[in-house]
Enzyme design. Sequence first.
Site, short mmCIF file in Angstrom:
data_model
loop_
_atom_site.label_atom_id
_atom_site.label_comp_id
_atom_site.label_asym_id
_atom_site.label_seq_id
_atom_site.Cartn_x
_atom_site.Cartn_y
_atom_site.Cartn_z
N ALA A 1 0.80 -1.20 0.00
CA ALA A 1 -0.23 0.01 0.08
C ALA A 1 0.86 1.15 -0.04
CB ALA A 1 -1.14 0.08 1.22
N GLU B 1 -0.90 -9.05 0.35
CA GLU B 1 -2.08 -9.42 0.38
C GLU B 1 -3.31 -9.65 -0.99
OE1 GLU B 1 -2.40 -6.18 3.32
OE2 GLU B 1 -3.32 -7.72 4.61
N1 COA Z 1 4.67 2.86 -0.79
C1 COA Z 1 4.95 4.17 -1.47
N2 COA Z 1 6.25 4.27 -2.28
C2 COA Z 1 6.77 3.08 -2.39
C3 COA Z 1 6.49 1.96 -1.67
C4 COA Z 1 5.28 1.87 -0.78
N3 COA Z 1 4.85 0.82 -0.40
N4 COA Z 1 7.27 1.15 -1.88
C5 COA Z 1 8.17 1.70 -2.69
N5 COA Z 1 8.01 3.01 -2.91
C6 COA Z 1 8.76 3.89 -3.83
C7 COA Z 1 9.82 4.51 -3.24
O1 COA Z 1 9.55 5.56 -1.94
C8 COA Z 1 10.63 4.98 -4.01
O2 COA Z 1 10.13 6.33 -4.62
P1 COA Z 1 11.09 7.41 -5.04
O3 COA Z 1 11.96 6.90 -6.18
O4 COA Z 1 10.28 8.54 -5.31
O5 COA Z 1 11.86 7.66 -3.90
C9 COA Z 1 10.43 3.94 -5.17
O6 COA Z 1 9.31 3.35 -4.74
C10 COA Z 1 11.37 3.03 -5.44
O7 COA Z 1 11.78 2.44 -3.89
P2 COA Z 1 13.29 2.35 -3.46
O8 COA Z 1 12.99 1.95 -1.87
O9 COA Z 1 14.03 3.50 -3.61
O10 COA Z 1 13.64 0.98 -4.01
P3 COA Z 1 14.60 -0.23 -3.49
O11 COA Z 1 15.10 -1.20 -4.73
O12 COA Z 1 15.85 0.52 -2.88
O13 COA Z 1 13.60 -0.94 -2.39
C11 COA Z 1 11.77 -1.97 -1.44
C12 COA Z 1 12.54 -1.71 -2.73
C13 COA Z 1 10.45 -2.64 -2.11
C14 COA Z 1 12.44 -3.19 -0.70
C15 COA Z 1 11.36 -0.89 -0.71
O14 COA Z 1 10.92 0.08 -1.49
C16 COA Z 1 10.50 -0.88 0.44
O15 COA Z 1 10.76 -1.65 1.34
N6 COA Z 1 9.18 -0.51 0.46
C17 COA Z 1 8.28 -0.77 1.39
C18 COA Z 1 7.62 -2.09 1.28
C19 COA Z 1 6.51 -1.95 2.20
O16 COA Z 1 6.77 -1.75 3.48
N7 COA Z 1 5.41 -2.37 2.15
C20 COA Z 1 4.39 -2.43 2.80
C21 COA Z 1 3.29 -1.48 2.84
S1 COA Z 1 1.75 -1.95 3.51
#
Ligand code: COA
Length: 258
Positions: A66, A114
């Site tokens: 999300a 999910e």
């Molecule tokens: N919500 C909003 N934005 C998200 C996101 C999320 N759940 N997951 C990734 N993004 C965005 C990042 O903020 C980033 O945006 P930006 O380029 O504008 O800064 C972009 O997607 C790329 O993500 P980034 O974190 O830079 O890539 P990464 O390869 O280093 O890491 C993940 C990828 C998936 C490991 C990491 O983004 C992450 O842990 N995301 C959150 C996952 C999470 O907790 N999800 C549960 C939500 S309920």
Amino acid sequence: MSWDTVRLEWNDDETVATLIVDRPDALNALDVATLEAMGEAIETAAEEDARALVLTGAGDAFIAGADIGYMRDLSTEEAQAWGELGHDVADALEAFPAPTIAAVNGYAFGGGCEMALACDLRVAGESAVIGNTEVDLGIIPGWGATQRLPRLVGDETARRMIFLGERLDADSAAEAGLVGEVVPDGNLEDVVAELAERIAAQPAFAVQSAKRALNRRYESTQPAGLEYEKQAFAGLFGTADQREGMTAFLDDRDPEFE
Ligand code: COA
């Protein structure tokens, strides 16, 4: 058909629909518009009698969860509506008349996991990483995982995964029962297309009736559990840990929980 961040594509004989979440800059994180479009796309695929529905993500991610930027400042009431919206889409996948397959082509965290859990079947590319990571953000899974994850992986593993926010690689996810099959990334699309077409070639009435019967197994206790989850999810918004968990993610630093 397409929406800003969602596309619905069909195979040649229009028996298999593929719903692609197409917001690659945010790793296909789900915001309100994307969830609403998913709901419309699922409804369209059902109206047009898809005999199988595939869910996948554009680019290298399935759905990274999300949208944390959207969620961070939600009030309890807003989080309630947000939770309802996500549940509606997950429920629509679960209740979709024909079988649904999640083609997990990369990160599937939180709400993304999910959505995969709400599908009938899951096939992962070898570089997929999957988990319900919500506790790391100071909330809990809010779109069905507390009820749907244990039925796939068992109660003990589900509790460990959720308490620890575990991120499983594709092989570990398969070992846990969270995905049915792991294939090389480059083959994922073809393997899923073949599986979907094999299902679509089966007698639709029987397959759909089997799906309804299989789903009945969970209906007596799951609605109460999902209802509870909705209230608990929304109740965490506005807590210090929720604000800190999401702010830390957006600031790209480690959270300091209370
Ligand atoms: N919500 C909003 N934005 C998200 C996101 C999320 N759940 N997951 C990734 N993004 C965005 C990042 O903020 C980033 O945006 P930006 O380029 O504008 O800064 C972009 O997607 C790329 O993500 P980034 O974190 O830079 O890539 P990464 O390869 O280093 O890491 C993940 C990828 C998936 C490991 C990491 O983004 C992450 O842990 N995301 C959150 C996952 C999470 O907790 N999800 C549960 C939500 S309920």
